[in-house]
Write an enzyme that holds these catalytic residues in place. Sequence first.
Site, PDB file in Angstrom:
ATOM      1  N   ASP A  32      54.089  74.195  18.351  1.00 29.79           N
ATOM      2  CA  ASP A  32      55.169  73.420  19.490  1.00 29.79           C
ATOM      3  C   ASP A  32      55.544  74.230  20.454  1.00 29.79           C
ATOM      4  O   ASP A  32      56.047  74.055  21.491  1.00 29.79           O
ATOM      5  CB  ASP A  32      56.183  72.618  18.485  1.00 29.79           C
ATOM      6  CG  ASP A  32      55.494  71.610  17.682  1.00 29.79           C
ATOM      7  OD1 ASP A  32      56.470  70.584  17.111  1.00 29.79           O
ATOM      8  OD2 ASP A  32      54.060  71.436  17.922  1.00 29.79           O
ATOM      9  N   TYR A  35      53.604  75.124  23.480  1.00 29.19           N
ATOM     10  CA  TYR A  35      53.393  73.835  24.150  1.00 29.19           C
ATOM     11  C   TYR A  35      54.913  73.627  25.096  1.00 29.19           C
ATOM     12  O   TYR A  35      54.512  73.548  26.463  1.00 29.19           O
ATOM     13  CB  TYR A  35      53.176  72.373  23.534  1.00 29.19           C
ATOM     14  CG  TYR A  35      52.858  71.336  24.102  1.00 29.19           C
ATOM     15  CD1 TYR A  35      54.125  70.641  24.563  1.00 29.19           C
ATOM     16  CD2 TYR A  35      51.571  70.948  24.554  1.00 29.19           C
ATOM     17  CE1 TYR A  35      53.842  69.467  25.221  1.00 29.19           C
ATOM     18  CE2 TYR A  35      51.597  69.698  25.038  1.00 29.19           C
ATOM     19  CZ  TYR A  35      52.604  69.027  25.762  1.00 29.19           C
ATOM     20  OH  TYR A  35      52.389  67.980  26.190  1.00 29.19           O
ATOM     21  N   SER A  81      44.411  34.946  18.959  1.00 22.26           N
ATOM     22  CA  SER A  81      45.139  35.357  17.630  1.00 22.26           C
ATOM     23  C   SER A  81      43.918  34.909  16.461  1.00 22.26           C
ATOM     24  O   SER A  81      42.890  34.899  16.976  1.00 22.26           O
ATOM     25  CB  SER A  81      46.027  34.294  17.255  1.00 22.26           C
ATOM     26  OG  SER A  81      45.809  32.977  17.616  1.00 22.26           O
ATOM     27  N   LEU A  82      44.090  35.478  15.299  1.00 16.26           N
ATOM     28  CA  LEU A  82      43.314  35.453  14.224  1.00 16.26           C
ATOM     29  C   LEU A  82      43.512  34.620  13.288  1.00 16.26           C
ATOM     30  O   LEU A  82      44.752  34.158  12.909  1.00 16.26           O
ATOM     31  CB  LEU A  82      43.464  36.898  13.609  1.00 16.26           C
ATOM     32  CG  LEU A  82      42.938  38.180  14.200  1.00 16.26           C
ATOM     33  CD1 LEU A  82      43.302  39.233  13.686  1.00 16.26           C
ATOM     34  CD2 LEU A  82      41.169  38.222  14.203  1.00 16.26           C
ATOM     35  N   LYS A 113      45.008  46.332   9.697  1.00 18.41           N
ATOM     36  CA  LYS A 113      45.563  45.605  10.758  1.00 18.41           C
ATOM     37  C   LYS A 113      47.160  46.099  10.684  1.00 18.41           C
ATOM     38  O   LYS A 113      47.899  45.847   9.812  1.00 18.41           O
ATOM     39  CB  LYS A 113      45.844  43.908  10.108  1.00 18.41           C
ATOM     40  CG  LYS A 113      46.441  43.127  11.251  1.00 18.41           C
ATOM     41  CD  LYS A 113      46.176  41.508  10.921  1.00 18.41           C
ATOM     42  CE  LYS A 113      46.852  40.774  11.712  1.00 18.41           C
ATOM     43  NZ  LYS A 113      48.239  40.961  12.188  1.00 18.41           N
ATOM     44  N   GLU A 168      47.313  48.385  19.003  1.00 16.62           N
ATOM     45  CA  GLU A 168      48.496  48.093  18.292  1.00 16.62           C
ATOM     46  C   GLU A 168      49.394  49.156  18.604  1.00 16.62           C
ATOM     47  O   GLU A 168      49.016  50.327  17.979  1.00 16.62           O
ATOM     48  CB  GLU A 168      48.131  47.743  16.781  1.00 16.62           C
ATOM     49  CG  GLU A 168      49.369  46.976  16.168  1.00 16.62           C
ATOM     50  CD  GLU A 168      49.280  45.257  16.323  1.00 16.62           C
ATOM     51  OE1 GLU A 168      48.263  44.808  16.895  1.00 16.62           O
ATOM     52  OE2 GLU A 168      50.280  44.783  15.938  1.00 16.62           O
ATOM     53  N   LYS A 284      35.713  41.536  11.326  1.00 20.11           N
ATOM     54  CA  LYS A 284      34.827  40.899  12.450  1.00 20.11           C
ATOM     55  C   LYS A 284      33.382  40.876  12.151  1.00 20.11           C
ATOM     56  O   LYS A 284      32.952  41.930  11.721  1.00 20.11           O
ATOM     57  CB  LYS A 284      35.199  41.793  13.685  1.00 20.11           C
ATOM     58  CG  LYS A 284      36.650  41.857  14.116  1.00 20.11           C
ATOM     59  CD  LYS A 284      36.853  42.943  15.204  1.00 20.11           C
ATOM     60  CE  LYS A 284      38.500  42.863  15.388  1.00 20.11           C
ATOM     61  NZ  LYS A 284      38.732  43.803  16.447  1.00 20.11           N
ATOM     62  N   LYS A 308      45.434  38.315   4.935  1.00 18.62           N
ATOM     63  CA  LYS A 308      46.801  39.019   4.725  1.00 18.62           C
ATOM     64  C   LYS A 308      47.210  39.507   3.349  1.00 18.62           C
ATOM     65  O   LYS A 308      46.908  38.859   2.502  1.00 18.62           O
ATOM     66  CB  LYS A 308      47.683  37.756   5.218  1.00 18.62           C
ATOM     67  CG  LYS A 308      47.316  36.911   6.593  1.00 18.62           C
ATOM     68  CD  LYS A 308      47.614  38.049   7.556  1.00 18.62           C
ATOM     69  CE  LYS A 308      49.174  38.008   7.962  1.00 18.62           C
ATOM     70  NZ  LYS A 308      49.590  38.936   9.147  1.00 18.62           N
TER      71      LYS A 308
HETATM   72  C1  LIG Z   1      39.475  39.870  17.391  1.00 21.55           C
HETATM   73  C2  LIG Z   1      40.955  39.818  18.072  1.00 21.55           C
HETATM   74  C3  LIG Z   1      41.348  38.370  18.387  1.00 21.55           C
HETATM   75  C4  LIG Z   1      40.593  40.454  19.436  1.00 21.55           C
HETATM   76  N1  LIG Z   1      39.971  40.026  20.326  1.00 21.55           N
HETATM   77  C5  LIG Z   1      40.300  38.923  21.381  1.00 21.55           C
HETATM   78  O1  LIG Z   1      41.592  38.831  21.734  1.00 21.55           O
HETATM   79  C6  LIG Z   1      39.233  38.357  22.396  1.00 21.55           C
HETATM   80  C7  LIG Z   1      39.740  37.649  23.537  1.00 21.55           C
HETATM   81  C8  LIG Z   1      38.888  37.087  24.284  1.00 21.55           C
HETATM   82  C9  LIG Z   1      37.491  36.993  23.978  1.00 21.55           C
HETATM   83  O2  LIG Z   1      36.489  36.300  24.754  1.00 21.55           O
HETATM   84  C10 LIG Z   1      36.912  35.586  25.613  1.00 21.55           C
HETATM   85  C11 LIG Z   1      36.936  35.892  27.107  1.00 21.55           C
HETATM   86  C12 LIG Z   1      37.498  35.104  28.035  1.00 21.55           C
HETATM   87  C13 LIG Z   1      38.028  33.877  27.769  1.00 21.55           C
HETATM   88  C14 LIG Z   1      37.945  33.378  26.349  1.00 21.55           C
HETATM   89  C15 LIG Z   1      37.500  34.277  25.408  1.00 21.55           C
HETATM   90  C16 LIG Z   1      37.010  37.707  22.678  1.00 21.55           C
HETATM   91  C17 LIG Z   1      38.054  38.281  22.148  1.00 21.55           C
HETATM   92  C18 LIG Z   1      41.895  40.682  17.229  1.00 21.55           C
HETATM   93  C19 LIG Z   1      43.134  40.309  17.429  1.00 21.55           C
HETATM   94  C20 LIG Z   1      44.143  41.133  16.723  1.00 21.55           C
HETATM   95  C21 LIG Z   1      43.338  42.389  16.068  1.00 21.55           C
HETATM   96  C22 LIG Z   1      44.454  43.195  15.293  1.00 21.55           C
HETATM   97  N2  LIG Z   1      45.936  43.030  15.314  1.00 21.55           N
HETATM   98  N3  LIG Z   1      43.817  44.553  14.765  1.00 21.55           N
HETATM   99  C23 LIG Z   1      42.490  44.621  15.013  1.00 21.55           C
HETATM  100  N4  LIG Z   1      42.096  45.578  14.271  1.00 21.55           N
HETATM  101  N5  LIG Z   1      41.909  43.698  15.703  1.00 21.55           N
HETATM  102  C24 LIG Z   1      42.320  42.490  16.004  1.00 21.55           C
HETATM  103  N6  LIG Z   1      41.345  41.786  16.630  1.00 21.55           N
END
Ligand SMILES: CC(C)(CNC(=O)c1ccc(Oc2ccccc2)cc1)c1ccc2c(N)nc(N)nc2n1
Length: 325
Positions: A32, A35, A81-82, A113, A168, A284, A308
Site C-alpha cells: 500500500d 501505491y 426481478s426474480l 445472490k 450488485e 439461470k 432464498k
Molecule cells: C436474471 C436477472 C433478472 C437479470 N436479468 C435482467 O434483468 C433482464 C432484463 C431484461 C431482459 O430482456 C429484456 C429486454 C428488453 C425488454 C424486456 C426484457 C433480460 C434479462 C437477475 C436479477 C438479479 C440478479 C442477482 N441479484 N444476482 C445475480 N447473480 N443475477 C441476477 N440476475
Amino acid sequence: MTVSKKEIDRLTDLLNGYAYAYYVEDNPSVPDSEYDKLLHELMELEEKNPEHKRDDSPTERVGGEPLKQFKKVEHTVPMLSLSNAFDADELRDFDRRVKSGLDHDPTYMCELKIDGLAVTLRYENGRFIQGATRGDGSIGEDITHNLKTIPSIPLRLKEAATLEVRGEAFMPKKSFERLNEAKKEREEALFANPRNAAAGSLRQLDPKIAADRSLDIFIYSIGAIEGKQLSSHSEGLDYVRELGFKTNKEAERCETIEEVIAYCEKWVEKRADLPYEIDGIVVKVDSFDDQSDLGFTAKSPRWATAYKFPAEEVVTTLRRIELSI
Ligand SMILES: CC(C)(CNC(=O)c1ccc(Oc2ccccc2)cc1)c1ccc2c(N)nc(N)nc2n1
C-alpha cells in the site's frame, strides 16, 4: 508530448494496473505504501497540469463535490426481478416448468445472490459514462459520482466496448463491522446490516462518503451490448471479465436440477465463511436461445429463479437456542 503528460500517463497506467490486481483480482502486487507514494506523485502532477489529467485517473476515486440532487435515469433495458424458490421441491417445480418450455434438457448457471444494491453501469467506447440504481426496474437514480469511487468498477475497459452491465454493489462484512464500530464510538445510529450500509452509502449526494466506505461490486449480467454476439449467459460473464469487470468466482454450471440443489445446500452451510453476505442462489438457464424460447412473466424471466436462504439472524437465533439447550 511534454514530459509531464508522459509521466502522468505512465503513473495513471501503472496505478490502474496495481488497483486492478488489488481490487478485481484480489491479488495485491505492491505494498500500500508504494501505491500511496505514486498516487501522491500523480496528484501533484495533475494539480500542476490539469489539462493532462485522464478521465480514468485513480485520483477520480476520492470523490468530487457533492450533488444538489439526484437525476433520474431511464434504463434502456429494464432491470427485472426474480421469482423465488424456498426449498428443493420448488426448485424441481421450476425445472419442470423450464423443461416443458424446451424440447431438450437445459444447462443451468448457479450464482451467489449477493445481499447488496442492484446497479447498472453504462460504458461508451470503453469509458464509464453513467451508473444508476435499479429503482423500480425501469427508472433509477443517477449515482455515477458514488460508483466512480468503487475501485473494482473500471473507469476505462480493456476494449472500447459500448455496453450496459448490471451488478450488485455491496459492503464486505469486515468493512460493515468497522463502520458500525466507528458509529458506536460517535454514538451514531448503527446500520442494521451490510445491505443497508451499502444502500445508505450509495444514496448519498456527497461522494466522499461512499469513497470512505470500502464498497465493492460483482457484475452478474449484460443489459445491452453493441456489435457483439453472445450465445449464453456464461459466455457473457467470460466476456465482461475480459473487459476488466469483477465477477463472482463461485458461479458454477450445473447440468441437472439435482446438481443445482446440491450447490444450494453447499452454500447454505458455507455462507458464514464468505467475506460478504448472500441471501440466496440465483439459478439461470445458460443458453440465450433457451432463454428467448422461455420468455418472461409480467415482471420476471421464466428462465431464472432465486433460491432464498432463511434470513441469517433467524439461523443465528436458532443456533443460540440450540446452544442454550
Ligand atoms: C436474471 C436477472 C433478472 C437479470 N436479468 C435482467 O434483468 C433482464 C432484463 C431484461 C431482459 O430482456 C429484456 C429486454 C428488453 C425488454 C424486456 C426484457 C433480460 C434479462 C437477475 C436479477 C438479479 C440478479 C442477482 N441479484 N444476482 C445475480 N447473480 N443475477 C441476477 N440476475
